[in-house]
Write a protein that holds these residues in place. Structure first.
Motif, mmCIF file in Angstrom:
data_model
loop_
_atom_site.group_PDB
_atom_site.id
_atom_site.type_symbol
_atom_site.label_atom_id
_atom_site.label_comp_id
_atom_site.label_asym_id
_atom_site.label_seq_id
_atom_site.Cartn_x
_atom_site.Cartn_y
_atom_site.Cartn_z
ATOM 1 N N GLY A 49 0.754 -1.162 -0.048
ATOM 2 C CA GLY A 49 0.026 0.029 0.113
ATOM 3 C C GLY A 49 0.773 1.403 -0.026
ATOM 4 O O GLY A 49 1.957 0.928 0.271
ATOM 5 N N HIS A 50 0.495 2.449 -0.356
ATOM 6 C CA HIS A 50 1.024 3.504 -0.643
ATOM 7 C C HIS A 50 1.007 4.400 0.977
ATOM 8 O O HIS A 50 0.044 4.229 1.735
ATOM 9 N N ARG A 51 2.004 5.269 0.947
ATOM 10 C CA ARG A 51 2.007 5.970 2.202
ATOM 11 C C ARG A 51 0.671 6.789 2.503
ATOM 12 O O ARG A 51 0.433 6.805 3.403
ATOM 13 N N SER A 52 0.232 7.161 1.289
ATOM 14 C CA SER A 52 -1.052 8.016 1.390
ATOM 15 C C SER A 52 -2.193 7.259 2.013
ATOM 16 O O SER A 52 -2.978 7.785 2.780
ATOM 17 N N ASP A 53 -2.227 5.911 1.754
ATOM 18 C CA ASP A 53 -3.374 5.128 2.139
ATOM 19 C C ASP A 53 -3.402 4.954 3.727
ATOM 20 O O ASP A 53 -4.412 5.202 4.349
ATOM 21 N N TRP A 54 -1.950 4.539 4.235
ATOM 22 C CA TRP A 54 -1.981 4.707 5.781
ATOM 23 C C TRP A 54 -2.333 5.743 6.489
ATOM 24 O O TRP A 54 -2.852 5.787 7.471
ATOM 25 N N ASP A 55 -1.886 6.864 5.868
ATOM 26 C CA ASP A 55 -2.162 8.170 6.646
ATOM 27 C C ASP A 55 -3.421 8.605 6.465
ATOM 28 O O ASP A 55 -4.028 9.124 7.664
ATOM 29 N N PHE A 56 -4.240 7.913 5.439
ATOM 30 C CA PHE A 56 -5.766 8.303 5.320
ATOM 31 C C PHE A 56 -6.335 7.494 6.256
ATOM 32 O O PHE A 56 -7.270 7.819 7.163
ATOM 33 N N PHE A 57 -5.926 6.274 6.723
ATOM 34 C CA PHE A 57 -6.506 5.420 7.459
ATOM 35 C C PHE A 57 -6.368 6.013 9.060
ATOM 36 O O PHE A 57 -7.185 5.863 9.809
ATOM 37 N N ALA A 58 -5.187 6.491 9.175
ATOM 38 C CA ALA A 58 -4.721 7.205 10.337
ATOM 39 C C ALA A 58 -5.858 8.361 10.640
ATOM 40 O O ALA A 58 -6.173 8.688 11.855
ATOM 41 N N SER A 59 -6.143 9.173 9.636
ATOM 42 C CA SER A 59 -6.826 10.462 9.665
ATOM 43 C C SER A 59 -8.339 9.845 10.002
ATOM 44 O O SER A 59 -8.935 10.665 10.893
ATOM 45 N N GLU A 60 -8.710 8.869 9.421
ATOM 46 C CA GLU A 60 -10.141 8.506 9.491
ATOM 47 C C GLU A 60 -10.441 7.839 10.864
ATOM 48 O O GLU A 60 -11.339 8.017 11.634
ATOM 49 N N ALA A 61 -9.273 7.141 11.394
ATOM 50 C CA ALA A 61 -9.696 6.267 12.726
ATOM 51 C C ALA A 61 -9.028 7.590 13.843
ATOM 52 O O ALA A 61 -9.598 7.306 14.858
ATOM 53 N N GLY A 62 -8.524 8.518 13.549
ATOM 54 C CA GLY A 62 -8.123 9.275 14.550
ATOM 55 C C GLY A 62 -6.895 8.991 15.545
ATOM 56 O O GLY A 62 -6.946 9.220 16.637
ATOM 57 N N ASP A 63 -6.381 7.934 14.860
ATOM 58 C CA ASP A 63 -5.203 7.338 15.646
ATOM 59 C C ASP A 63 -4.007 7.186 14.694
ATOM 60 O O ASP A 63 -3.932 6.373 13.690
ATOM 61 N N PRO A 64 -2.687 8.007 15.118
ATOM 62 C CA PRO A 64 -1.652 7.898 14.405
ATOM 63 C C PRO A 64 -0.837 6.636 14.063
ATOM 64 O O PRO A 64 0.057 6.364 13.335
ATOM 65 N N ALA A 65 -1.373 5.600 15.187
ATOM 66 C CA ALA A 65 -0.631 4.314 15.076
ATOM 67 C C ALA A 65 -1.093 3.599 13.718
ATOM 68 O O ALA A 65 -0.507 2.529 13.358
ATOM 69 N N TRP A 66 -2.003 3.986 13.017
ATOM 70 C CA TRP A 66 -2.548 3.594 11.700
ATOM 71 C C TRP A 66 -1.770 4.165 10.756
ATOM 72 O O TRP A 66 -1.930 3.852 9.546
ATOM 73 N N GLY A 67 -0.829 5.274 10.771
ATOM 74 C CA GLY A 67 -0.084 5.822 9.742
ATOM 75 C C GLY A 67 0.945 5.160 9.147
ATOM 76 O O GLY A 67 1.516 4.509 9.996
ATOM 77 N N TYR A 68 1.490 5.756 8.179
ATOM 78 C CA TYR A 68 2.528 5.175 7.477
ATOM 79 C C TYR A 68 3.599 4.744 8.306
ATOM 80 O O TYR A 68 4.466 3.808 8.213
ATOM 81 N N ASP A 69 4.333 5.827 9.021
ATOM 82 C CA ASP A 69 5.502 5.581 9.764
ATOM 83 C C ASP A 69 5.497 4.455 10.856
ATOM 84 O O ASP A 69 6.239 3.792 10.756
ATOM 85 N N ASN A 70 4.244 4.310 11.428
ATOM 86 C CA ASN A 70 4.154 3.235 12.491
ATOM 87 C C ASN A 70 4.120 1.952 11.663
ATOM 88 O O ASN A 70 4.656 0.781 11.937
#
Length: 538
Positions: A124-145
Motif C-alpha cells: 500500500g501507498h504512504r497516502s493509504d495508511w495516513d488516510f487510515f490514521a486520519s479516518e481512525a483518529g489514531d496515528p498508530a495506523w499511519g505510514y511511519d508506524n
C-alpha cells in the motif's frame, strides 16, 4: 533441503497433526479468544495471541486444508478459482457493465486468499495508511508506524534496504526469481515512456508518484508461502492453539451487550463455542458483514425485513464496498514464452493525470492472455501476455444485502463498478497508458502486435471498458474503520455499540489500499493482536 532439515520437518508434521487431532477431538466449551477465519488477517491474529502459552485460542475456518499441489505450486493458482477452495461469490447484474454478472472469487480454506492468490506482496501507498490514521483518529495506523511493522514481520530476500525492509520476521518475501524476459521488457518499456523503475516495489516507490518494479512475492524454494504458512503452521504443535477446519460461522452470540461466543456449523451439526475475552471476525469483506447482520448488527431497516432482532443499529455494515476493477489489454507473442513463477512478475503504479501526487492506477503484468468472458469473443491469441490494468482508487461504491434470515443463504453483492462517471474517465486514461506501455520499443523483439483493444474511438473504447471490466479480487471496506455514522469499527477495531467483538480483515479499510491487499491484511492482523493483548494484559 538437507536430510536433517527434512527429518525435522517430518517430525514436526507428525507432532502438529497429532496435537491438532487431540485438540479438535476434545473441543473446549470456552476459549480466551475465538478467531473466525484463517485467512490473511485471522492467521496473524491467532498466531500472535497464541504466542502467550497462557492464552487459549480457537481458530475457526470454513474451508479445508491447504495441503494441495494447486495451492503450494505458484504456477497453479488459476486452478483454484471456481474450485472448493473458492467461496464462488457472484455479483448482481451490473447495469454499468451492460448487465454483466461478475464472479468474485475469495479464498476458502486455511490461508484464505493468501492460499489461492497470485502471491504478490504490496504494502500500500504512504497516502493509504495516513488516510487510515486520519479516518481512525489514531496515528498508530499511519505510514511511519505501519512501516515499522512491515520491517518487523518481513524476512526480505532481495537487495538489502534496511530503511524499508526487514530480515528477521515470519513472512518470507522475495523478488520474483529469474523473471521472464517479458517482465524485464515491461520495466524497460516503463522507463521508455517516462516512468521510473525501482529495485523493489515496497520502498520509496510507494511514497511518491509510483513506478515499476519486479514484483515481491511470498514464494520460497518455488513453493507458496501463504500467511497461514508463515504464521499459524509453525505453531500447530502448541497446546493452546486449536485450528478447526470445516467450521462455518453463522452468527456471534451475546450476553447482553458483550459478545460471548459464536455459533458455527460443522459436519451438518450446529455447535457453540464461548469466548472469555473476545471474538474476532476475520472472514473477509463479504462474510464478515454477513455474519454481523445475522448477529443483529447492521441497518435497522434491512434487518427488520428479515425479522432479525436488532442488537446494534450500524447502517454502515455491508456498505462502502470497494474493489480494484481491471481492464485487460493483450499482446500476441512473436514466439511462445512460457510463464515463470506465478505468471505475474512485474508490477507498476502510476497516475492517470499529471497533476496527481500519488498513483491512482494499478498494473500487474500477466504472462498469458486474461480476457473477460466478453472480450474473449474478440479473439484471443494462443500465446500472449496481458497488462492487467485497473483503478487503484475507484470512486464507485457498492453494497451487500441480505437475501434471507437464513445464515447459510448467500448475500446479494452489488459492486456498482463504474457507476461513478469519474471512474470511466480514469479507465480511459488507464487504457491509453496501457497501450503506450505495451507498444513501446522494449516489447518489439517479443510481440507480433497488439491483440486488444487496439485503437478505438470514444464510444467503442467505452464499450470495451464495460466489457473488459473484471475484479482484481480485492474486495474490501464493508465494515469500515472510522468516526462517522457509516463507520462500523473504531480505531481499535472494536465494533461500535457492543463489547468483546472486533473485526480484523480487509473489510475495515476506509478505502481500498493502492495495490494487492494481502500485505495490508497482515498489518490489520498485527494491529488487532496488539490491541487485544493490550486490552486484556495478554
Amino acid at each position: 533441503m538437507t536430510n536433517a532439515t527434512s527429518s525435522e520437518d517430518a517430525d514436526f508434521a507428525i507432532r502438529a497433526r497429532d496435537n491438532q487431532t487431540r485438540l479438535t477431538a476434545r473441543l473446549q466449551s470456552q476459549y480466551d479468544v475465538i478467531v473466525c477465519g484463517a485467512g490473511a488477517s485471522g492467521s496473524v491474529v491467532a498466531r500472535r495471541l497464541a504466542e502467550n502459552p497462557e492464552v487459549q485460542v480457537l481458530l475457526l475456518e470454513a474451508g479445508g486444508s491447504d495441503e494441495a499441489e494447486s495451492v503450494q505450486n505458484p504456477a497453479l493458482w488459476p486452478t483454484n478459482l471456481g474450485s472448493e477452495r473458492d467461496w464462488g461469490f457472484q455479483a448482481e447484474p451490473n447495469p454499468h457493465l451492460n448487465g454483466r454478472q461478475l464472479s468474485l472469487s475469495m479464498g476458502k480454506g486455511l490461508g484464505g486468499g493468501s492460499s489461492v492468490n497470485v502471491m504478490v506482496w504490496a504494502r500500500g501507498h504512504r497516502s493509504d495508511w495516513d488516510f487510515f490514521a486520519s479516518e481512525a483518529g489514531d496515528p498508530a495506523w499511519g505510514y511511519d508506524n505501519v512501516l515499522s511493522i512491515y520491517r518487523r514481520i518481513e524476512n526480505w530476500q532481495g537487495v538489502p534496504d534496511p530503511q524499508f525492509r526487514g530480515t528477521g520476521g515470519p513472512v518470507w518475501v522475495q523478488p520474483a526469481a529469474d523473471p521472464s524476459p517479458i517482465a524485464l521488457a515491461m520495466l524497460e518499456a516503463a522507463s521508455q515512456i517516462g516512468i521510473p523503475v525501482h529495485d523493489h516495489p515496497n520502498g520509496r516507490m510507494m511514497e511518491g508518484q509510483g513506478g515499476a518494479a519486479i514484483s515481491d512475492m511470498l514464494v520460497r524454494d518455488g513453493r507458496r508461502q501463504s500467511l497461514y504458512r508463515a504464521y499459524v503452521h509453525p505453531w500447530l504443535d502448541r497446546p493452546n492453539l486449536t485450528v478447526l477446519t470445516g467450521a462455518l460461522v453463522r452468527r456471534v452470540l451475546f450476553d447482553g451487550r458483550r459478545a460471548s461466543g459464536v455459533e458455527f456449523v460443522r459436519g451438518g451439526q450446529v455447535t457453540v463455542a464461548h469466548a472469555r475475552a473476545e471474538v474476532v471476525l476475520s472472514l473477509g469483506a463479504i462474510q464478515t458483514p454477513k455474519v454481523l447482520m445475522h448477529s443483529g448488527i447492521g441497518d435497522r431497516a434491512e434487518l427488520g425485513l428479515f425479522g432479525i432482532p436488532v442488537r446494534q443499529h450500524l447502517p454502515g455494515v455491508g456498505r462502502n464496498f470497494q474493489d480494484h476493477v481491471s481492464f485487460g489489454c493483450t499482446w500476441e507473442y512473436a514466439e511462445p514464452i512460457a510463464p515463470r513463477n506465478s505468471g505475474s512478475e512485474a508490477t507498476m503504479y502510476w497516475k492517470s493525470r499529471a497533476d496527481l501526487d500519488v498513483p491512482d492506477l494499478l498494473f500487474c503484468q500477466v504472462e498469458f492472455p486474461v480476457p473477460s468472458e466478453k472480450t474473449a469473443a474478440r479473439g484471443v491469441p494462443a500465446h500472449g501476455w496481458t497488462m492487467f490494468a485497473g483503478l487503484a482508487h475507484p470512486v464507485s461504491r457498492g453494497s451487500l444485502r441480505l437475501r434471507s434470515a437464513d445464515p447459510l443463504a448467500p448475500v446479494a453483492v452489488d459492486t456498482e463498478f463504474l457507476s461513478h462517471p469519474a471512474d470511466m474517465t480514469t479507465a480511459r486514461s488507464c487504457i491509453e497508458l496501457c497501450r503506450a506501455l505495451g507498444n513501446a520499443p522494449a516489447f518489439r523483439p517479443f510481440v507480433r502486435g497488439e491483440a486488444m483493444p487496439g485503437e478505438l474511438n470514444d464510444e467503442a473504447l467505452e464499450l470495451y471498458i464495460r466489457e473488459a471490466a473484471v475484479t482484481y479480487w480485492h474486495q474490501s471496506c464493508t465494515a469500515k474503520m472510522g468516526r462517522d455514522d457509516m463507520s462500523v469499527v473504531d480505531a481499535a477495531l472494536r465494533v461500535y455499540g457492543v463489547e468483546g467483538l472486533r473485526v480484523a480483515d480487509g473489510s475495515i479499510m476506509p478505502r481500498v489500499t493502492t495495490g494487492n491487499t494481502q500485505a495490508p491484511c497482515a498489518i490489520i492482523g498485527e494491529r488487532a493482536a496488539e490491541l487485544i493483548k493490550q486490552a486484556h494484559a495478554m
